[in-house]
Scaffold this motif. Structure first.
Motif, PDB file in Angstrom:
ATOM      1  N   UNK A  42       0.949  -1.176  -0.001  1.00 39.96           N
ATOM      2  CA  UNK A  42       0.075  -0.103   0.126  1.00 39.96           C
ATOM      3  C   UNK A  42       1.022   1.156   0.029  1.00 39.96           C
ATOM      4  N   UNK A  43       0.335   2.402  -0.505  1.00 44.04           N
ATOM      5  CA  UNK A  43       1.184   3.561  -0.619  1.00 44.04           C
ATOM      6  C   UNK A  43       1.547   4.076   0.598  1.00 44.04           C
ATOM      7  N   UNK A  44       1.082   3.781   2.016  1.00 47.25           N
ATOM      8  CA  UNK A  44       1.299   4.345   3.136  1.00 47.25           C
ATOM      9  C   UNK A  44       2.393   3.351   3.700  1.00 47.25           C
ATOM     10  N   UNK A  45       2.955   2.361   3.014  1.00 43.44           N
ATOM     11  CA  UNK A  45       3.787   1.459   3.457  1.00 43.44           C
ATOM     12  C   UNK A  45       5.193   1.541   2.483  1.00 43.44           C
ATOM     13  N   UNK A  46       5.384   2.625   1.828  1.00 44.15           N
ATOM     14  CA  UNK A  46       6.271   2.698   0.911  1.00 44.15           C
ATOM     15  C   UNK A  46       7.625   3.085   1.448  1.00 44.15           C
ATOM     16  N   UNK A  53       8.406   9.533  -4.715  1.00 45.93           N
ATOM     17  CA  UNK A  53       7.929   9.495  -6.078  1.00 45.93           C
ATOM     18  C   UNK A  53       6.229   9.478  -6.297  1.00 45.93           C
ATOM     19  N   UNK A  54       5.746   8.626  -5.322  1.00 42.38           N
ATOM     20  CA  UNK A  54       4.309   8.476  -5.680  1.00 42.38           C
ATOM     21  C   UNK A  54       3.406   9.523  -4.904  1.00 42.38           C
ATOM     22  N   UNK A  58      -0.370  13.458  -6.691  1.00 37.81           N
ATOM     23  CA  UNK A  58      -1.276  14.446  -6.325  1.00 37.81           C
ATOM     24  C   UNK A  58      -1.153  15.681  -7.253  1.00 37.81           C
ATOM     25  N   UNK A  59      -0.096  15.818  -8.033  1.00 41.83           N
ATOM     26  CA  UNK A  59       0.061  16.998  -8.865  1.00 41.83           C
ATOM     27  C   UNK A  59      -0.952  16.990  -9.986  1.00 41.83           C
ATOM     28  N   UNK A  60      -1.060  18.389 -10.453  1.00 38.68           N
ATOM     29  CA  UNK A  60      -2.124  18.487 -11.628  1.00 38.68           C
ATOM     30  C   UNK A  60      -1.908  17.856 -12.861  1.00 38.68           C
ATOM     31  N   UNK A 178      17.314  -0.352  -4.849  1.00 40.88           N
ATOM     32  CA  UNK A 178      18.005   0.486  -5.808  1.00 40.88           C
ATOM     33  C   UNK A 178      17.295  -0.191  -7.163  1.00 40.88           C
ATOM     34  N   UNK A 179      17.408  -1.372  -7.062  1.00 40.07           N
ATOM     35  CA  UNK A 179      16.701  -2.277  -8.433  1.00 40.07           C
ATOM     36  C   UNK A 179      15.307  -1.806  -8.642  1.00 40.07           C
ATOM     37  N   UNK A 180      14.692  -1.747  -7.595  1.00 43.17           N
ATOM     38  CA  UNK A 180      13.096  -1.179  -7.851  1.00 43.17           C
ATOM     39  C   UNK A 180      12.925   0.161  -8.053  1.00 43.17           C
ATOM     40  N   UNK A 181      13.572   1.141  -7.512  1.00 46.33           N
ATOM     41  CA  UNK A 181      13.661   2.535  -8.065  1.00 46.33           C
ATOM     42  C   UNK A 181      14.014   2.648  -9.433  1.00 46.33           C
ATOM     43  N   UNK A 182      15.169   1.766  -9.820  1.00 45.68           N
ATOM     44  CA  UNK A 182      15.501   1.822 -11.334  1.00 45.68           C
ATOM     45  C   UNK A 182      14.604   1.217 -12.354  1.00 45.68           C
ATOM     46  N   UNK A 183      13.808   0.285 -11.832  1.00 40.48           N
ATOM     47  CA  UNK A 183      12.632  -0.293 -12.762  1.00 40.48           C
ATOM     48  C   UNK A 183      11.606   0.857 -12.892  1.00 40.48           C
ATOM     49  N   UNK A 184      11.289   1.387 -11.569  1.00 38.87           N
ATOM     50  CA  UNK A 184      10.037   2.519 -11.865  1.00 38.87           C
ATOM     51  C   UNK A 184      10.594   3.453 -12.541  1.00 38.87           C
TER      52      UNK A 184
END
Length: 394
Positions: A42-46, A53-54, A58-60, A178-184
């Motif tokens: 869930x987003x609150x567990x990032x 990043x997530x 909320x930006x326009x 780092x791998x997950x951020x790179x994939x994102x």
């Protein structure tokens, strides 16, 4: 597909493929759209970096893209057109059990939900959640208080809809942050699609074009000269009485009024990003058909014998569309729409007709013989014509 509710583990079943260009593997599977939030963190567990990043959801710009995706998803459900399957990608930071083969390429995989992160299809996921009646108040999705705006038909379809889910993992070692951020980053900064202005227009035209041709058939335009699919306007020497382009702009005016204009990129997209979809067209069709049938029958003599009148102007047809929008907004019945159509069809559309002197957006040309646009732009002109028409019939 199976989800283990009695523990923190998730168990998935899918087709496994080795990545020859990397050390990872992927599992291709299908998950019900209404269950997808149970398969990743869930987003609150990032972790902190992913959270930053997530939070930009909320930006326009992202909110506008999410709304557009909602409209496209709803449009695909309502229309008969083919649509690409909804898909997302999840990266698993720690697969507790390596993928175990069952038969051929079919594998099962166990992992902890809190160790799995959404890396692609992030906006798609938010659009699905919105359609299901949830609203993102980052980092939480909360039940939308305005449940009346939730379309029960779409919720029902989403309940039956399967998402294409690609789960990336590494059974020879964990994927670290780092791998997950790179994939994102890789997924969300891609620009791999063919850039084509023509393709974006062609692909979106069919629904509105089909509607225009149905309308032309019901209005029996062929008996009056027909509708051109190539020309953008009618000239004195043309045999037809209107064009596909004119009909399109009239429909936009009838649907959206004077607040919205057609996007130059996509034929069925309005300037606020909303789409002219099938339910919207079906709801407006009786009014357009009733009004224009009456207008055409009363204006028939002019259309046949005066090839230089304002009745061939795209701006006038668009103004008539604005009149239809006004009448619908003020809850006029179809009988009243027919009456107004007849009244405006009996109007003299000659360029030298004296009544134009009472229209604020008309003025005489330098010779003092014919009336013309007295404004600096087309939008001001057609809105002024529409107001004049409404005053005449009120």
């Amino acid at each position: 597909m199976e989800k283990q509710l009695l523990s923190s583990d998730v168990k998935v079943l899918g087709l496994s493929v080795d990545h020859s260009y990397s050390m990872g593997k992927s599992l291709l599977c299908f998950i019900p759209a209404t269950e997808i939030q149970h398969y990743f963190s869930a987003f609150e567990e990032l972790p902190e970096e992913l959270d930053s990043v997530f939070s930009e959801l909320l930006n326009s710009t992202n909110q506008k893209r999410i709304r557009k995706l909602e409209q496209e998803i709803a449009h695909s459900f309502y229309s008969d057109q083919l649509a690409p399957p909804l898909s997302i990608t999840i990266a698993v930071g720690n697969a507790d059990l390596p993928a175990s083969g069952l038969k051929g390429s079919l594998y099962s995989l166990n992992y902890y939900r809190k160790k799995a992160f959404l890396v692609d299809g992030i906006l798609t996921y938010c659009a699905i959640m919105n359609l299901l009646g949830y609203k993102l108040q980052y980092p939480y999705f909360v039940t939308n208080q305005d449940q009346e705006k939730v379309d029960g038909r779409i919720v029902k379809i989403l309940t039956e809809q399967q998402l294409v889910v690609n789960i990336i993992f590494n059974d020879d070692g964990d994927l670290d942050q780092r791998d997950i951020l790179s994939l994102c980053k890789t997924f969300n900064q891609r620009s791999l699609q063919l850039h084509s202005v023509s393709l974006s227009r062609i692909a979106s035209e069919s629904l509105v074009k089909d509607f225009i041709h149905q309308l032309a058939k019901e209005l029996k335009l062929d008996k009056m000269g027909g509708m051109s699919t190539k020309a953008t306007r009618v000239t004195k020497s043309d045999p037809f009485i209107t064009t596909e382009s004119t009909m399109l702009h009239m429909i936009v005016a009838a649907v959206a009024g004077n607040k919205l204009r057609m996007s130059t990129k996509v034929m069925n997209q309005l300037s606020d990003g909303s789409l002219i979809d099938l339910p919207r067209l079906d709801s407006i069709k009786p009014a357009i058909t009733t009004f224009f049938s009456a207008w055409l029958s009363s204006c028939q003599h002019q259309l046949k014998y005066n090839r230089d009148g304002f009745h061939y102007s795209t701006q006038i047809w668009q103004a008539l569309g604005l009149v239809i929008h006004y009448l619908i907004s003020n809850q006029y019945t179809l009988e009243e729409l027919e009456r107004v159509g007849h009244q405006l069809g009996q109007l003299d559309y000659s360029r030298d007709a004296e009544h134009w002197q009472h229209c604020p957006v008309m003025k005489l040309d330098m010779r003092g013989c014919q009336y013309k646009n007295a404004t600096s732009g087309g939008r001001t002109f057609r809105e002024g014509i529409a107001r004049y028409f409404i005053e005449l019939v009120s």
